[in-house]
Motif scaffolding. Structure first.
Motif, PDB file in Angstrom:
ATOM      1  N   GLU A 380       0.692  -1.414  -0.046  1.00  0.00           N
ATOM      2  CA  GLU A 380      -0.005  -0.138  -0.040  1.00  0.00           C
ATOM      3  C   GLU A 380       0.971   1.245  -0.020  1.00  0.00           C
ATOM      4  N   ASP A 381       2.121   0.891   0.825  1.00  0.00           N
ATOM      5  CA  ASP A 381       2.894   2.338   0.186  1.00  0.00           C
ATOM      6  C   ASP A 381       3.112   2.710  -1.275  1.00  0.00           C
ATOM      7  N   MET A 382       3.171   1.610  -2.143  1.00  0.00           N
ATOM      8  CA  MET A 382       3.798   2.015  -4.050  1.00  0.00           C
ATOM      9  C   MET A 382       2.539   2.357  -4.350  1.00  0.00           C
ATOM     10  N   ASP A 383       3.328   3.092  -5.850  1.00  0.00           N
ATOM     11  CA  ASP A 383       2.632   3.238  -6.147  1.00  0.00           C
ATOM     12  C   ASP A 383       1.346   2.161  -6.950  1.00  0.00           C
ATOM     13  N   PRO A 384       0.333   1.929  -7.485  1.00  0.00           N
ATOM     14  CA  PRO A 384      -0.512   0.813  -7.137  1.00  0.00           C
ATOM     15  C   PRO A 384      -0.847   0.724  -8.997  1.00  0.00           C
ATOM     16  N   ALA A 385      -0.884   1.729  -9.461  1.00  0.00           N
ATOM     17  CA  ALA A 385      -0.841   1.843 -11.530  1.00  0.00           C
ATOM     18  C   ALA A 385      -0.081   1.161 -11.804  1.00  0.00           C
ATOM     19  N   PRO A 386       0.425   1.274 -11.999  1.00  0.00           N
ATOM     20  CA  PRO A 386       2.179   0.401 -12.679  1.00  0.00           C
ATOM     21  C   PRO A 386       1.640  -1.204 -12.070  1.00  0.00           C
ATOM     22  N   PHE A 387       1.427  -1.620 -11.065  1.00  0.00           N
ATOM     23  CA  PHE A 387       1.852  -3.304 -10.306  1.00  0.00           C
ATOM     24  C   PHE A 387      -0.195  -3.262 -10.977  1.00  0.00           C
ATOM     25  N   ILE A 388      -1.280  -2.792 -11.177  1.00  0.00           N
ATOM     26  CA  ILE A 388      -2.518  -3.563 -11.497  1.00  0.00           C
ATOM     27  C   ILE A 388      -2.100  -3.588 -12.928  1.00  0.00           C
ATOM     28  N   ASN A 389      -1.660  -2.178 -14.028  1.00  0.00           N
ATOM     29  CA  ASN A 389      -1.394  -2.477 -14.952  1.00  0.00           C
ATOM     30  C   ASN A 389      -1.181  -4.161 -15.602  1.00  0.00           C
ATOM     31  N   LEU A 390      -0.247  -4.240 -14.839  1.00  0.00           N
ATOM     32  CA  LEU A 390       0.740  -4.860 -15.505  1.00  0.00           C
ATOM     33  C   LEU A 390       0.112  -6.186 -14.884  1.00  0.00           C
ATOM     34  N   LEU A 391      -0.573  -6.413 -14.309  1.00  0.00           N
ATOM     35  CA  LEU A 391      -1.773  -8.125 -13.135  1.00  0.00           C
ATOM     36  C   LEU A 391      -2.443  -7.827 -13.828  1.00  0.00           C
ATOM     37  N   ASN A 392      -2.874  -6.787 -14.879  1.00  0.00           N
ATOM     38  CA  ASN A 392      -3.947  -6.574 -16.232  1.00  0.00           C
ATOM     39  C   ASN A 392      -3.081  -7.909 -17.175  1.00  0.00           C
ATOM     40  N   ASP A 393      -1.790  -7.530 -17.878  1.00  0.00           N
ATOM     41  CA  ASP A 393      -1.422  -8.399 -19.137  1.00  0.00           C
ATOM     42  C   ASP A 393      -1.040  -9.220 -18.472  1.00  0.00           C
ATOM     43  N   ILE A 394      -1.029  -9.895 -17.912  1.00  0.00           N
ATOM     44  CA  ILE A 394      -0.095 -11.036 -16.923  1.00  0.00           C
ATOM     45  C   ILE A 394      -1.303 -12.145 -16.153  1.00  0.00           C
ATOM     46  N   GLY A 395      -2.412 -11.813 -16.312  1.00  0.00           N
ATOM     47  CA  GLY A 395      -2.700 -13.321 -15.507  1.00  0.00           C
ATOM     48  C   GLY A 395      -3.690 -13.026 -14.493  1.00  0.00           C
ATOM     49  N   LEU A 396      -4.399 -11.345 -13.741  1.00  0.00           N
ATOM     50  CA  LEU A 396      -4.639 -11.198 -12.868  1.00  0.00           C
ATOM     51  C   LEU A 396      -5.469  -9.620 -13.251  1.00  0.00           C
ATOM     52  N   PRO A 397      -6.890  -9.724 -14.322  1.00  0.00           N
ATOM     53  CA  PRO A 397      -7.135  -8.649 -14.115  1.00  0.00           C
ATOM     54  C   PRO A 397      -7.415  -8.061 -13.018  1.00  0.00           C
ATOM     55  N   THR A 398      -8.276  -6.568 -13.167  1.00  0.00           N
ATOM     56  CA  THR A 398      -8.948  -6.162 -11.329  1.00  0.00           C
ATOM     57  C   THR A 398     -10.171  -5.367 -11.843  1.00  0.00           C
ATOM     58  N   ARG A 399     -11.126  -5.888 -11.376  1.00  0.00           N
ATOM     59  CA  ARG A 399     -12.126  -5.072 -11.960  1.00  0.00           C
ATOM     60  C   ARG A 399     -12.911  -4.377 -10.921  1.00  0.00           C
ATOM     61  N   ILE A 400     -13.711  -3.144 -11.011  1.00  0.00           N
ATOM     62  CA  ILE A 400     -14.246  -2.399  -9.947  1.00  0.00           C
ATOM     63  C   ILE A 400     -15.615  -2.084  -9.660  1.00  0.00           C
ATOM     64  N   LYS A 401     -16.229  -2.088  -9.147  1.00  0.00           N
ATOM     65  CA  LYS A 401     -17.593  -1.966  -9.421  1.00  0.00           C
ATOM     66  C   LYS A 401     -18.079  -0.844  -8.514  1.00  0.00           C
ATOM     67  N   GLU A 402     -18.529   0.298  -8.948  1.00  0.00           N
ATOM     68  CA  GLU A 402     -19.114   0.980  -8.291  1.00  0.00           C
ATOM     69  C   GLU A 402     -19.911   1.693  -8.474  1.00  0.00           C
ATOM     70  N   ALA A 403     -20.669   2.443  -8.526  1.00  0.00           N
ATOM     71  CA  ALA A 403     -21.821   3.127  -8.587  1.00  0.00           C
ATOM     72  C   ALA A 403     -22.605   3.349  -9.711  1.00  0.00           C
ATOM     73  N   ALA A 404     -21.167   3.843 -11.103  1.00  0.00           N
ATOM     74  CA  ALA A 404     -21.911   3.480 -12.359  1.00  0.00           C
ATOM     75  C   ALA A 404     -21.370   2.470 -12.961  1.00  0.00           C
ATOM     76  N   GLY A 405     -21.093   1.065 -12.251  1.00  0.00           N
ATOM     77  CA  GLY A 405     -21.535  -0.293 -12.386  1.00  0.00           C
ATOM     78  C   GLY A 405     -19.960  -0.583 -12.609  1.00  0.00           C
ATOM     79  N   ASP A 406     -19.451  -1.464 -13.561  1.00  0.00           N
ATOM     80  CA  ASP A 406     -18.817  -3.122 -13.397  1.00  0.00           C
ATOM     81  C   ASP A 406     -17.736  -2.399 -14.630  1.00  0.00           C
ATOM     82  N   ARG A 407     -16.599  -2.200 -14.346  1.00  0.00           N
ATOM     83  CA  ARG A 407     -15.638  -2.438 -15.403  1.00  0.00           C
ATOM     84  C   ARG A 407     -14.250  -3.019 -14.797  1.00  0.00           C
TER      85      ARG A 407
END
Length: 411
Positions: A380-407
């Protein structure tokens, strides 16, 4: 740029780490894997070659190692020229491996908090009892040490950091881990039985109302409506990430919930009530000294053996509540993984897959200099953006569900 990776451990998570590192050896360089039982490490390398996983021709060597011996770890790091160590061995070896990395000036990461084999469920904060005591030493040596970079802990910590950026204030973080899969065995644990049971035989700690709260295992449960896997019963459980997230978000309630079926709870309860989950030695009528927990571990299936027949999916994520512009907001940030897909790709089940992919993503970010921060940090001390983008590419995609929908969550 740091290159050459030493993987310590040869269990199910190490299997995933080895395959994913091989898939990116063009960036990670030479690969080495070490275990007390070198045959296990050699078998993992054979599985990598069987799937032709190496992206480019390169080195992948196995080594025998007692990771409880800091001097031996230092010697192996020097002999291999590795600049990044991925520790996915038993949590009992964290401190010896970390000390070796500090002595040699190489990057360190692990996927679980250190444990003392003679103690169960120590009083919080667990990181403060062990790893955080080496924080200044890491900084002085310029050593990058990323703690708890599996999925939970790890990716879920990054999810909390993402939520932090979406809200003006965070009021609660509920991490929910659901395995809706089936391994077909009468009873088994999804990872090392000794570590699995140790998590659940002591006090359950959570951070609520600005202080540590204690409960007993299976005392507090509730049903969560999860994407893909549906409504699932989960129980308040003590877990690594609560101990670091509570330090960053002291104003928030931080809880960890894990799904358990009635059959697991019944077997666990019987074993515990019989004293078979004790880490304290007992003497048999024949005069043999045994540790009941280790006997139970010996008779249960090896978690790695579950992979071929595992079906179903996992869903792990963070329900985060807070405020934005004076109004209440809530998001669910999550991942869904498939056991069969994991086995097809890397020969492991989904629990191992979710734990093994993130440290390779972190290793790639360290190799590229993005996460090579020269000090100790939790995810949690690290910038999450490059981590999550990389995980999306290598096998663990992240989704977010909020008021606007699920994406799909992308940066």
């Amino acid at each position: 740029m740091k290159r050459n990776v030493l993987i310590i451990g040869a269990g199910g998570v190490a299997q995933v780490v080895a395959h994913k590192a091989a898939q990116h050896n063009d960036r990670l360089g030479d690969l080495h894997i070490a275990s007390r039982t070198v045959a296990k490490a050699e078998a993992i390398i054979e599985s990598v070659h069987a799937k032709d996983a190496m992206k480019v021709p390169g080195v992948f060597q196995a080594h025998a190692l007692d990771a409880m011996d800091t001097a031996a770890v230092v010697a192996l790091i020097k002999a291999t020229g590795c600049q990044i160590v991925i520790n996915v061995g038993s949590p009992f070896v964290n401190m010896t491996v970390l000390d070796a990395c500090i002595q040699t000036g190489v990057a360190y990461m692990d996927t679980a908090i250190h444990e003392d084999a003679g103690k169960i469920c120590e009083a919080p904060p667990w990181y403060g009892n062990y790893e955080w005591k080496r924080r200044e030493a890491c900084k002085a040596a310029g050593v990058t040490a990323i703690l708890g970079v599996g999925f939970d802990p790890g990716v879920v910590n990054a999810y909390a950091r993402v939520a932090e950026g979406l809200m003006d204030s965070i009021e609660s973080i509920d991490i929910v881990d659901i395995n809706a899969g089936s391994h077909g065995k009468w009873f088994s644990t999804n990872f090392d039985p000794e570590i699995n049971f140790r998590e659940f035989t002591g006090t359950v700690y959570s951070w609520q109302n600005g202080a540590w709260q204690s409960n007993t295992m299976f005392e507090v449960g509730q049903t969560f409506d999860m994407p893909v896997v549906g409504a699932q019963k989960a129980y308040l459980t003590g877990h690594d990430e609560v101990h670091s997230l509570s330090a960053r978000y002291p104003q928030a309630d931080v809880r960890f919930w894990m799904g358990f079926g009635d059959h697991y709870i019944n077997v666990f309860t019987v074993l515990k009530n019989l004293g078979l989950l004790s880490e304290q030695p007992v003497t048999t009528a024949e005069g043999l000294e045994v540790i009941p927990l280790k006997v139970v571990k010996a008779v249960l299936p090896d978690p790695a053996s579950l992979a071929p027949d595992y079906t179903g999916k996992t869903c792990i994520g963070d329900f985060v509540k807070g405020t934005k512009d004076g109004k209440p907001v809530e998001v669910l940030i999550y991942n869904v993984a498939d056991h069969k897909d994991a086995y097809t790709e890397v020969g492991a089940q989904g629990i191992s897959y979710t734990a093994g992919v993130p440290p390779v993503a972190a290793a790639l970010l360290i190799a590229d200099g993005i996460w090579d921060v020269g000090t100790m940090a939790n995810v949690e001390d690290m910038d999450p953006a490059p981590f999550i983008n990389l995980l999306n590419d290598i096998g663990l995609p992240t989704r977010i569900k909020e008021a606007a929908g699920d994406r799909l969550l992308e940066f």
